[in-house]
Each structure stands twice: as structure tokens, then as C-alpha cells.
Scaffold this motif. Sequence first.
Motif, short mmCIF file in Angstrom:
data_model
loop_
_atom_site.label_atom_id
_atom_site.label_comp_id
_atom_site.label_asym_id
_atom_site.label_seq_id
_atom_site.Cartn_x
_atom_site.Cartn_y
_atom_site.Cartn_z
N ILE A 97 0.86 -1.18 0.00
CA ILE A 97 0.00 0.00 0.00
C ILE A 97 0.90 1.23 0.00
N VAL A 98 0.81 2.01 -1.06
CA VAL A 98 1.51 3.29 -1.14
C VAL A 98 0.57 4.33 -0.56
N THR A 99 1.04 5.05 0.44
CA THR A 99 0.25 6.11 1.06
C THR A 99 0.81 7.48 0.66
N LYS A 100 0.08 8.51 0.97
CA LYS A 100 0.52 9.90 0.76
C LYS A 100 0.81 10.20 -0.71
N SER A 101 0.03 9.61 -1.60
CA SER A 101 0.26 9.85 -3.03
C SER A 101 0.06 11.31 -3.40
N ASP A 102 -0.70 12.04 -2.58
CA ASP A 102 -0.93 13.47 -2.85
C ASP A 102 0.31 14.31 -2.59
N LEU A 103 1.30 13.76 -1.89
CA LEU A 103 2.52 14.50 -1.56
C LEU A 103 3.69 14.18 -2.48
N ALA A 104 3.45 13.33 -3.48
CA ALA A 104 4.57 12.80 -4.26
C ALA A 104 4.38 13.01 -5.76
N SER A 105 5.49 12.99 -6.45
CA SER A 105 5.47 13.04 -7.92
C SER A 105 5.15 11.64 -8.46
N GLU A 106 4.83 11.57 -9.74
CA GLU A 106 4.57 10.27 -10.37
C GLU A 106 5.78 9.35 -10.24
N LYS A 107 6.98 9.91 -10.38
CA LYS A 107 8.19 9.10 -10.25
C LYS A 107 8.33 8.54 -8.83
N GLN A 108 8.05 9.35 -7.83
CA GLN A 108 8.13 8.88 -6.44
C GLN A 108 7.11 7.76 -6.19
N ILE A 109 5.93 7.91 -6.76
CA ILE A 109 4.90 6.87 -6.60
C ILE A 109 5.35 5.58 -7.28
N GLU A 110 5.90 5.69 -8.47
CA GLU A 110 6.41 4.49 -9.17
C GLU A 110 7.55 3.85 -8.40
N ASP A 111 8.44 4.66 -7.84
CA ASP A 111 9.54 4.12 -7.03
C ASP A 111 8.98 3.35 -5.82
N ALA A 112 7.99 3.94 -5.14
CA ALA A 112 7.39 3.29 -3.97
C ALA A 112 6.74 1.96 -4.37
N LYS A 113 6.03 1.95 -5.49
CA LYS A 113 5.42 0.71 -5.98
C LYS A 113 6.48 -0.34 -6.28
N ASN A 114 7.59 0.07 -6.87
CA ASN A 114 8.68 -0.86 -7.18
C ASN A 114 9.32 -1.41 -5.91
N PHE A 115 9.52 -0.56 -4.90
CA PHE A 115 10.06 -1.04 -3.62
C PHE A 115 9.18 -2.15 -3.06
N LEU A 116 7.87 -1.94 -3.11
CA LEU A 116 6.93 -2.91 -2.54
C LEU A 116 6.91 -4.21 -3.35
N ARG A 117 6.97 -4.08 -4.66
CA ARG A 117 7.01 -5.29 -5.51
C ARG A 117 8.28 -6.09 -5.25
N GLN A 118 9.40 -5.40 -5.13
CA GLN A 118 10.68 -6.08 -4.85
C GLN A 118 10.65 -6.78 -3.49
N ALA A 119 9.91 -6.21 -2.55
CA ALA A 119 9.79 -6.82 -1.23
C ALA A 119 8.91 -8.07 -1.27
N GLY A 120 8.13 -8.22 -2.35
CA GLY A 120 7.29 -9.41 -2.50
C GLY A 120 5.81 -9.15 -2.50
N ALA A 121 5.40 -7.89 -2.56
CA ALA A 121 3.96 -7.58 -2.62
C ALA A 121 3.39 -8.09 -3.94
N GLN A 122 2.33 -8.87 -3.85
CA GLN A 122 1.71 -9.45 -5.03
C GLN A 122 0.82 -8.45 -5.77
N LYS A 123 0.27 -7.51 -5.02
CA LYS A 123 -0.59 -6.47 -5.59
C LYS A 123 -0.27 -5.19 -4.82
#
Length: 149
Positions: A101-127
Motif C-alpha cells: 500500500i503506497v500512502t501519501k500519493s498526494d505529496l509525491a510526484s509520479e516518479k516517487q509513486i512508481e519508485d514506492a510501488k517498485n520497492f513494494l514489488r521487490q519486497a514481494g507484494a503481489q498487488k
Amino acid sequence: MDNKKKKRVILIGRSMAGKTTMCQYMNHEGLKYHKTQTIQLINDKVIDTPGEYLERTYMRGALQVTAVDADVIAFVQGADEAGTMFSPGYASMFGKPCIGIVTKSDLASEKQIEDAKNFLRQAGAQKVFVTSSYEGTGFEELIHFFEDE
């Protein structure tokens, strides 16, 4: 929604990632800062954990023990965070379905949101879900996920 059986989820993330604020939003409570000091069970369905349990290596065992009572492990990553506390493959220590779950998307750029999503996927998040408690976005899909089919 109240008559449906919901999955019990444990929220794991660093301090200030937005775990408690997300719980307040989903429970239709006013958003106010509240530092979680201990593990809290909210509405018998959400286990909110202190960020220190992830941040301090010697406390991570408490997350594993507490996760036994959950159906789903949720890694919470603030979109505005530089870096992550979740190591690649972190989900493998739980043996249960893991989401991000990426939170605070209102405080971040699209790149920051994509980076956060990638961190979570690398950690093993399935969705991965992207939310903002301030704007009230991204919760419909997340809530639907927690409801049993």
C-alpha cells in the motif's frame, strides 16, 4: 460491506508511513496524527503496528509473531519516502499473501509513486494499491480486496 467477512490484515511500515491515518480514513474518523506506541487491533480486522517494529532489527520478530493472526500482510510505504525499509524478498519470511500500500500519493510526484510501488514489488507484494487519506483516493479497490469473494 458490513455483512461480508473481511480478511484480517497486519499493517507493517516505518514510522510516519501513514498506517494509522489510513485506518482513521477507512473507519470514517477524523484525520489526526496519533503515534502508535503498541500493536493495536482495530475493529477486529486491522492490526496496526508501530513503525519501530520494522525500523529496529531486534524488534522485527514481533512482526513475525503478530502476523500469525493475520490473513494478509500489508507493507505500507509512504510515496514521499526516499528509499525503503523493506529488503528485496522481505515477504518470504511471512508465508502468507502480501500486498503493498503506497500512502501519501498526494505529496509525491509520479516518479516517487512508481519508485514506492517498485520497492513494494521487490519486497514481494503481489498487488500494490496507491492511496491518499488526505484526498480520499485509492480506497475503494483496497476495501474490495479485503472483502471475501
